[in-house]
Write an enzyme that holds these catalytic residues in place. Structure first.
Site, PDB file in Angstrom:
ATOM      1  N   CYS A 580      -1.371 -29.738  29.159  1.00 46.27           N
ATOM      2  CA  CYS A 580      -2.152 -28.933  28.214  1.00 46.27           C
ATOM      3  C   CYS A 580      -2.545 -29.688  26.949  1.00 46.27           C
ATOM      4  CB  CYS A 580      -1.377 -27.676  27.813  1.00 46.27           C
ATOM      5  SG  CYS A 580      -0.729 -26.756  29.197  1.00 46.27           S
ATOM      6  N   HIS A 759      -7.279 -20.596  27.203  1.00 42.30           N
ATOM      7  CA  HIS A 759      -6.580 -21.882  27.159  1.00 42.30           C
ATOM      8  C   HIS A 759      -7.273 -22.840  28.117  1.00 42.30           C
ATOM      9  CE1 HIS A 759      -3.779 -25.002  26.981  1.00 42.30           C
ATOM     10  NE2 HIS A 759      -2.661 -24.411  27.364  1.00 42.30           N
TER      11      HIS A 759
END
Length: 1782
Positions: A580, A759
């Site tokens: 991420c 996200h």
């Protein structure tokens, strides 16, 4: 050892001079030691302070070395540190057992660092000498003074100072060890003072009292309390803290006194009963001090704080250190002795001034100053110089360059993005943020079927637990040709990698990047860094069809690698995966490359496009994802995970000093960046607040930022309970601590972009960064939308008290003078990595005062790789100018030329104002010249020829703006003028600089030198712009300049020849006795009409351009004869008749001068010789004889040009640049070689130089000459700024491999086996048939010769949708009849081959009837299904029947289209068409003749489709096959070329069918035989469609049709479209039908099915696109429920037994409605009686639709088209209107 005697004699040169005292204190500043260290850290990055930087580096190394030598327990106390200054950021260290060492180090570093920095700033003030300089200090300050004493120069101080820091650390360790033995440290960590100051006590009394106590209590010697310092007003006593506390309790003497604890926590010093000289030596001695002994001795005296006398002479550094250390350890401080010593020496020196240098004022300093002022004689000035404020001073706005790349700040100079929900640029992305939108939605069908791949219960294998995400719209869109990719490569290349290269281009474009323009843009020093954490497209989409580009199109390394390859960047390309945090970790890696000097510019970013259901399933099972419909519920009490998101973003970064030097726009400045790992977390995926805090502090330290100066933190904020709580803990601890809270005027805001766009995983970090850059730009903080309910209960309850704010609404974030906005950006990884960067606003870069661009004209350029994009770029530029009317033209010119890459399709506009620019751009667009522009040659730039003008066109005096404004041109002129004057010639500058009016004549020497030297300078100016000649030619006097540029003559020799020749002319020839005369006639004509008169041919410039020479009388006589015959004669303004007998007197001497004084070289360029009529390549041809002949003989310019062209030295593509005062030679070139295409002047008489130059540069640019625009603008760049213009207009098409079926669910398991039959029924049968329009066979059945097949297709699939939007009507994509035909061909062939294998049918698509248009819906995110069936009862009947249905909510609607397929023989068709061929050809020839006669209209492709679009249908480029059309009334023929562009899978591509057939539609909607303003025509179908041979890409055809109105209905037209190839009919669309409708109905018929057409604006005569298809059966949509509905038909009022309707008021809606009915139907109001039925009044279904639309448009009454069926009489309608609209 004896004391050093520094007392000068009375004869000393220092007598009567000033005295300096430098005092180093022993206390750290109490008001912000961290801030001081940060400032020093910042100064170390500054190139102006190399000595300060070296001192800090040496000190850091010394302390690191000392820490390494500590024993384990002590070593464990010291956390890792990068700089000794960072020790100030470790408060726990300053409170621990080593506090004395740390404080001593910081004290010495701060004082010596300040001393060095101050004097680096003011080196002239560093004037110390041993005779009048004294150093002193208290405690450790005395130690600091030794460094100054040992350093003969400032440059020596860093090494000596570092040794002081080392010794200070050792001293602290020794003191701690010794003191620990006297009193162990408190186990609770509480700190006690080892010293107290007691005012107003005599030292003797205190000493006596202490002796009494020690005797009484039998105190051990080492534990005794002692006096450590004595001043005039107080004493300081020291000892173990417990004994001190006991003393103040037990002793009456001390208990009653005032006593103050000093901040002395490290232990005892100044204790002779504890320490001895051996202790001092142990602290001092070591290898490092021994190294100092070889080069340092004491230079300046240090006054002992015990005696006030200088320390004894020290012959080595070690000796001096031991003296000082012994004093610190064993001697009490007696400051009065120091004061006395200073005063006595000042008196002995008889100084006039005493300067005391300090680091902030203090009590000892005050006492010293007071003593000096009272003790010295009157007139002695006592001054204090405080060096401390140097650290905290306000720094210059003009930032100096950093010390090295490692100290640079990183500027972000460009950015671009593709974000979810249509955010195709940063402005649209900001709109999402500013509006506080949450853009999550269901997974769209172009990724995978969410219904089958989603299981909220979590029981189905490999299924996702969430159906939600945030997605880029149409991620497959891409301009493949632009990036040199084939359609196949584009389709197989991961769309995120495609969007990465697109955003990289846009970011570089916005950054003003032009390869190799500056040092930092050198392609060898540029690289790419991208974060990517998944390979969805390779794993799923392209894996279904593995081929050539599977690896290069899908593997991650190829993403940045492809960008490097496309832009030809030689630097590194990195693809980085840290999950991420990939993109921010990547940006940190990119920053590191810049800091290390590995690269000078980087393109960095991240990418994520989601197509693999596995990742959704895996993250679901890992409990990462939210199951609820939201982007991310960041900081919400019910946050349950994150929502996955697409995104691609790119930024361009370079070092700040490079960005400023390059005149870039600076969007933001990265101050620091770092990455660490949550190694101590409870699991690998769990966040760790401690690691995050540590990382933030590390970044702040390295950047020198006070956390309180950070006003915004963009948090990772994924919306998980653990993640949000841990992150807010770290952020609040660092940026809003509970202790040392932020001021109320200094809030810190927090936000998280994931609450808006989800996200993006690998793109999350750069997404957050782009958000912050936009916040800087917009000066606002957008609202946080993650808290849907209430705030996370794990958040601190005192956020308000800490002044930590969550912006629930948009907040202003303006620039503030003197205080930069600083933000932090967090990006954390599920794998445990944490990345953080600090970024501040970019500097304002106003144009400097007085910086102006004096040029009167500017050139604006626009270019593209395709004509479509060129048009788009022009339109975007015009829109920008409309939105920014005050834009500076100079900035626009600079941006579009010097700061843009230039493609092969080019437009250039030279202009002096924005209004004119807009007018020219509009004209370019409106005239359709974009489509006729020729792109520049792909073979390279054209050859360039310089033509140098002769004297005939010259001014008498010039006023050259180029000389005034161009430093390069001016310098060349002045250099040449210097050469001329050096040879004894007068200066020619006054003749060109505007000193004289234009009609002022100068002497021949000045005139001729001015011309030749100006031409030389002008040629060199062109060369400086990259316009370099490949060949030169000079006309007459211009040949001297040409020979210099060709390398034959030096500039000095050219000036010599020209000047000497002019002098000879003045001496030997009579000015104005002869003349030169230009004549517009051929040689033959002159000979014919004036051959009897004397004259000489001076110049043959062209076929009809001659110059004659002779005496004035001869020329007058010739002129009379020739003018009488109509020939134009112009006498040239020259003093002498060159190339004539007048030159004879000078020839011999001129030749001799040339032979003896000049060196002739071989030409380095071909020289076209007008004298010899040939091209000179050798070194022998041009010599002194040549120069003689060139003066006397004829200039054969015409024959020279023809010869050069004949031998290919020049050709038609050669670009000619006239070097001279006016375009003369280029006109001769054009007349000599008419095929020459490009000629430009440099100057033009009567025109500002810049006007001429910009126009010429524009022409050269569009011809493909590579102009160095940076050089062109460089002299004026301070006054120019880069504009943020619109980015490139892409010519995009969809390239996408759709994931098919559900194999991602079923692979490797048997879970779905039981569902297989059901799945098959839903998903369709496995079949080899799949095209763009026939996507899925859902049923097929065969029984003998009978069979049926049913397919379903989604109009929203990319290829199908693109086909529909290729034929737009009313702004909407419409499924044209050609698409229905392709479906029919596909299903017809499939069915036939199933029943007759191995046979190839020829199909006639007959009786096509479309009763309702199929219009693409607005919502492309949900499917729009159609179902088509094909069936035959007996294939031997050679026919099949087709029906089309809409599928709505799973149910099959009534058919909207039908057709019959006949299986026939193509040979029969050809035979039947053969007799008609000559008839069709005859009509075509007739139309051709009509066009030649001007009766018929001839249209180009662009004109035809432009008219088509303005009337009804806007075709995409692939559909635009008609290259030209000849039209007369309702008859036309067209020449057609089918496109070679690929895309989609078809049986017969719709754009092929349309191209050969839509001539009929063109006639019906363009011909002036129809009223196209009031009506439009659409086709419901045809009788037959037959193609005897396949329609092939690139093939040429000719279509012919004549449309005829039917007898039954003059609104219906029929025609037969013949398709010919090579004069043979090869196809036919027979009985094609068109129906005419009022244009007002266009919006009703052709609106998206999911939009309310009646609420939208009615179409005008120039409708936007939409699909054709309707017949008279086209039905309007039902009225929405919100409108007044008609009663059910059973209750509808009738005329039987009903009273007449009340008469409405004349102004009522009912009255207006009845009047409107009368008008539209052509009736009188008297005809509309209540009992009259509408059917009897002639109001049919079509008129009903028209009136219904008029009701809506005129009255605002929304009704259906069945209004007159529901209210059949006038009375019924009146009653209903009165009831609902009265």
């Amino acid at each position: 050892m004896r004391p050093v005697d520094f007392t000068p004699s009375s004869e000393s040169p220092t007598a009567e001079k000033g005295m300096k005292v430098v005092y180093f204190g022993n206390e750290l500043p109490q008001d912000g030691i961290q801030g001081i260290c940060r400032r020093l850290h910042t100064y170390t990055k500054d190139r102006r302070y190399p000595l300060l930087a070296r001192f800090i580096e040496e000190s850091t190394w010394a302390v690191h070395d000392e820490v390494r030598q500590l024993h384990a327990a002590q070593k464990a106390l010291v956390s890792p540190f990068e700089s000794v200054l960072h020790l100030a950021e470790q408060p726990e260290l300053c409170r621990g057992p080593l506090c004395g060492s740390i404080e001593g180090v910081l004290l010495c570093v701060i004082q010596l660092g300040t001393f060095i920095g101050y004097y680096e700033d003011s080196p002239n003030e560093y004037t110390f000498d041993s005779a009048n300089t004294y150093l002193t200090g208290l405690g450790l300050g005395l130690l600091a003074s030794t460094a100054v004493s040992l350093s003969p120069t400032l440059a020596d101080l860093p090494l000596a100072g570092a040794e002081v820091v080392r010794v200070a650390f050792r001293l602290g360790v020794l003191v701690a060890d010794v003191s620990q033995n006297l009193q162990p440290a408190d186990a609770t960590g509480e700190r006690d003072s080892w010293a107290y100051v007691i005012p107003n006590v005599a030292p003797k009394e205190a000493e006596e009292e202490l002796a009494v106590i020690h005797t009484r209590e039998n105190t051990p010697e080492a534990s005794r309390i002692f006096i450590s310092a004595i001043s005039r007003t107080s004493v300081t006593i020291s000892g173990p803290p417990a004994r001190l506390r006991r003393l103040f309790r037990m002793s009456d003497f001390f208990r009653d006194r005032t006593f103050v604890a000093l901040p002395v926590y490290g232990g005892l010093c100044h204790a002779k009963h504890i320490y001895n000289s051996q202790h001092a030596r142990s602290v001092v001695q070591g290898p490092s001090i021994a190294a100092l002994d070889t080069r340092f001795i004491a230079r300046y005296p240090i006054l002992s704080t015990g005696s006030g006398e200088p320390f004894p002479t020290a012959t080595t550094a070690t000796e001096l250190f031991e003296h000082v250390m012994t004093e610190i350890l064993t001697q009490a401080i007696e400051w009065e002795n120091v004061i006395q010593g200073v005063v006595e020496r000042a008196k002995l020196l008889s100084v006039s001034e005493v300067q005391v240098q300090v680091f902030r004022n203090s009590h000892p300093v005050h006492d010293l100053l007071s003593a000096l002022e009272t003790s010295l004689r009157e007139g002695v000035e006592v001054a204090i110089k405080d060096l401390g404020p140097w650290i905290t001073r306000t720094r210059d706005e003009e930032r100096p360059p950093p010390r090295g790349t490692a100290q640079s700040k990183i500027a972000i100079v460009g950015m671009s993005c593709r974000m979810p929900s249509g955010a195709t640029d940063t402005e649209k992305f900001w709109d999402i943020l500013e509006q506080g939108l949450d853009v999550h939605r269901k997974i769209p069908p172009d990724r995978f079927d969410v219904d089958s791949h989603y299981d909220p219960a979590g029981k189905r294998v490999n299924a996702s637990h969430t159906p939600y995400g945030c997605f880029i719209d149409e991620p497959g869109l891409f301009d493949a040709p632009f990036f040199n990719m084939s359609p196949r490569e584009a389709q197989q290349t991961d769309p995120m990698q495609r969007l990465a290269i697109v955003t990289a281009y846009e970011a570089l474009e916005r950054a003003g990047y032009v390869a190799n323009r500056t040092r930092s843009s050198n392609k060898h020093r540029m690289g790419t860094f991208y974060g990517q954490a998944s390979d969805d497209y390779r794993e799923v989409n392209s894996a279904q069809e593995i081929s050539t580009y599977f690896i290069p199109g899908g593997c991650r390394a190829f993403g940045p690698g492809r960008i490097n390859y496309f832009f030809k960047l030689w630097g590194p390309s990195f693809s980085i995966d840290t999950a991420c945090s990939s993109s921010l970790a990547t940006i940190q890696a990119a920053c590191t490359a810049l800091w290390n000097g590995d690269t000078d510019t980087v393109v960095a970013g991240g990418m994520n496009v989601l197509t693999n259901s596995d990742a959704f399933a895996g993250l679901s099972h890992g409990h990462f994802l939210t199951k609820t419909p939201n982007a991310c519920k960041t900081w919400d009490c019910e946050a349950d995970g994150y929502c996955r998101a697409d995104g691609v973003a790119s930024i361009v970064m370079k070092r700040l000093e490079d960005a400023e030097a390059d005149n870039d726009n600076i969007l933001g400045v990265i101050l620091g960046a770092a990455t660490n790992h949550s190694a101590e977390a409870i699991s690998i995926t769990h966040p760790h607040a401690g690691a995050q805090s540590c990382l933030s502090r590390q970044v702040l330290r390295s950047a020198g930022i006070d956390p309180m100066d950070v006003s915004y933190v963009e948090m990772h904020g994924t919306g998980t309970q653990a993640g949000d709580a841990e992150e807010i803990k770290s952020v609040s601890d660092v940026f809003a601590p509970a202790v040392k809270r932020r001021s109320s005027q200094q809030p810190v805001f927090i936000g998280a972009v994931k609450a808006n766009v989800g996200h993006g995983e690998a793109v999350a970090g750069v997404t957050a960064l782009v958000k912050v850059l936009l916040m800087f730009q917009k000066e606002a903080i957008p609202p946080h939308v993650g808290i849907k309910n209430s705030i996370n209960p794990g958040f601190p309850k005192d956020l308000d008290q800490r002044n930590l704010r969550i912006p629930y609404e948009k907040k202003p974030w303006p620039r503030r003078p003197g205080r930069k906005r600083i933000a932090m950006v967090n990006n954390f990884s599920a794998a445990g990595g944490n990345s953080t960067l600090a970024i501040e606003e970019g500097p304002l870069r106003p144009k400097p005062a007085g910086a102006i661009d004096p040029r009167s004209s500017h050139l604006v350029t626009v270019s593209a790789k395709s004509k479509i994009s060129l048009k788009g770029n022009l339109e975007r530029l015009l829109s920008f100018l409309d939105a920014h009317p005050d834009v500076a033209l100079s900035d626009l010119a600079y941006t579009t030329t010097a700061r843009r890459h230039h493609h092969n399709h080019r437009v250039a506009v030279a202009t002096s104002d924005i209004a004119d620019l807009k007018a020219q751009l509009c004209k370019t667009l409106e005239s359709d010249s974009v489509n006729t522009l020729q792109p520049i040659s792909a073979t390279g730039p054209p050859p360039i020829a310089f033509a140098f003008t002769g004297q005939g066109s010259s001014y008498k005096s010039w006023d050259l703006q180029l000389f005034q404004h161009s430093p390069y041109f001016r310098s060349q002129i002045l250099h040449l003028d210097t050469l001329a004057q050096g040879q004894g010639f007068p200066s020619f500058v006054p003749a060109i600089d505007g000193s004289y009016p234009r009609d002022h004549a100068h002497c021949p020497v000045i005139t001729q030198l001015a011309l030749v030297c100006t031409e030389i300078a002008l040629a060199k100016y062109w060369v400086s712009l990259g316009v370099t000649p490949d060949v030169v030619v000079g006309h007459s006097l211009g040949e001297y300049a040409a020979l210099h540029i060709a390398g034959v003559l030096s500039a000095s020799d050219a000036i010599f020849l020209v000047g000497q020749r002019a002098c000879l002319l003045q001496e030997r020839c009579q000015p104005s006795s002869h003349q030169m005369m230009a004549v517009r006639a051929s040689l033959e004509q002159i000979e014919q009409f004036a051959g009897s008169l004397p004259y000489e041919i001076a110049c043959v410039n062209g076929p009809r351009e001659m110059v004659l020479s002779g005496t004035r009388e001869e020329m007058a006589a010739v002129a009379r004869l020739l003018e009488a015959e109509g020939f134009k004669c112009i006498v040239l303004e020259v003093a002498f008749a060159f190339h004539s007998a007048q030159m004879d007197p000078i020839l011999d001497e001129f030749e001799a001068l040339a032979a003896s004084g000049v060196v002739f070289q071989a030409p380095n360029l071909p020289v076209i010789s007008p004298l010899l009529s040939k091209v000179v390549f050798d070194e022998h041809t041009i010599d002194s004889v040549y120069m003689r002949r060139a003066t006397r003989e004829t200039v054969h310019f015409l024959s020279a040009m023809k010869m050069a062209h004949k031998i290919s030295t020049i050709d038609d593509a050669t670009v000619w640049v006239e070097i001279g005062p006016h375009p003369v030679c280029v006109n001769f070139v054009r007349s000599s070689l008419p095929s020459t295409s490009v000629t430009v002047p440099s100057f033009r008489r009567g025109e500002d130089n810049w006007v001429t130059l910009t126009s010429s540069l524009g022409i050269l640019h569009c011809a493909g000459v590579p102009v160095d625009w940076n050089e062109f603008h460089q002299p004026f760049e301070r006054a120019l700024r880069l504009l943020d213009l619109p980015t490139y207009s892409w010519n995009e098409k969809t390239y996408w491999i759709q994931y098919q079926g559900n194999w991602a669910l079923t692979k490797g398991n048997t879970f779905y086996d039981d569902e297989a039959p059901q799945t098959k029924a839903l998903a369709g049968l496995a079949s080899e048939l799949r095209t763009s329009t026939v996507q899925q066979i859902i049923h097929e059945q065969y029984d003998g010769a009978a069979g049926s097949v049913v397919m379903q297709s989604d109009l929203m699939q990319p290829d199908f949708l693109a086909a529909a939007y290729g034929h737009k009507m009313n702004g909407r994509g419409v499924v044209t009849s050609s698409i229905h035909a392709d479906i029919a061909f596909t299903l017809g062939e499939y069915l036939y081959k199933k029943l007759n294998p191995n046979q190839e049918p020829h199909m006639n698509i007959a009786n096509l009837e479309v009763v309702k248009a199929l219009v693409a819906q607005e919502n492309t995110k949900s499917p729009q299904l159609i179902q088509v069936s094909a069936s035959t009862d007996n294939i031997r009947s050679r026919q099949a029947h087709l029906k089309w249905h809409n599928v709505i909510n799973g149910s099959i609607e009534e058919p909207f289209a039908s057709a019959t397929v006949y299986y026939e023989e193509a040979s029969d068709w050809l035979a039947s068409w053969r007799p008609a061929t000559h008839l069709v050809q005859g009509r075509i020839h007739a139309l051709e003749q009509l066009a030649e006669d001007g009766v018929a209209n001839r249209f180009t492709r662009r004109m035809a489709y432009g008219l088509f679009a303005s009337s009804l249908v806007d075709y995409a480029d692939k559909y635009r096959g008609m290259q030209s059309v000849v039209l007369h009334e309702l008859e036309a023929f067209a020449d057609v070329v089918l496109t070679t562009e690929k895309g989609g899978t078809w049986t017969v591509p719709p754009y092929f069918i349309d191209s050969v057939a839509h001539l009929a539609g063109f006639i019906m909607n363009v011909s002036d035989a129809n009223d196209t303003n009031a009506n439009f025509c659409v086709t419901p179908g045809w009788s037959s469609m037959r193609f005897a041979a396949p329609l092939l890409p690139g093939s040429k055809y000719r279509s012919y049709v004549k449309m005829i109105p039917t007898v039954e209905d003059n609104n219906i037209y029929l025609g037969d479209v013949y398709i010919l190839q090579d004069e043979t009919i090869v196809g036919m669309v027979g009985g094609i039908k068109f129906r005419r409708y009022p244009r007002i109905l266009l919006n009703r018929f052709f609106s998206a099915p999911d939009a309310d057409a009646r609420k939208s604006t009615p179409a005008t005569s120039a409708p936007a696109p939409a699909p054709p298809a309707g017949s008279e059966a086209l039905q309007p949509k039902a009225a929405p429920a919100s409108t007044p509905a008609a009663p059910a038909s059973a209750d509808a009022p009738t005329t039987n037994g009903v009273k007449a309707a009340a008469e409405p008021d004349a102004n009522s809606t009912a009255a207006k409605a009845i009047a409107l009915v009368a008008t539209e139907a052509g009736l009188g109001l008297s005809d509309l009686k209540d009992s009259a039925s509408f059917s009897s009044l002639g109001i049919d279904s079509l008129m009903s639709l028209v009136i219904s639309e008029k009701f809506r448009e005129t009255l605002g009454v929304t009704v259906t088209g069945s209004l007159f069926l529901e209210y059949p009489t006038v009375g019924d309608l009146k009653s209903w209107l009165l009831e609902y609209y009265s």
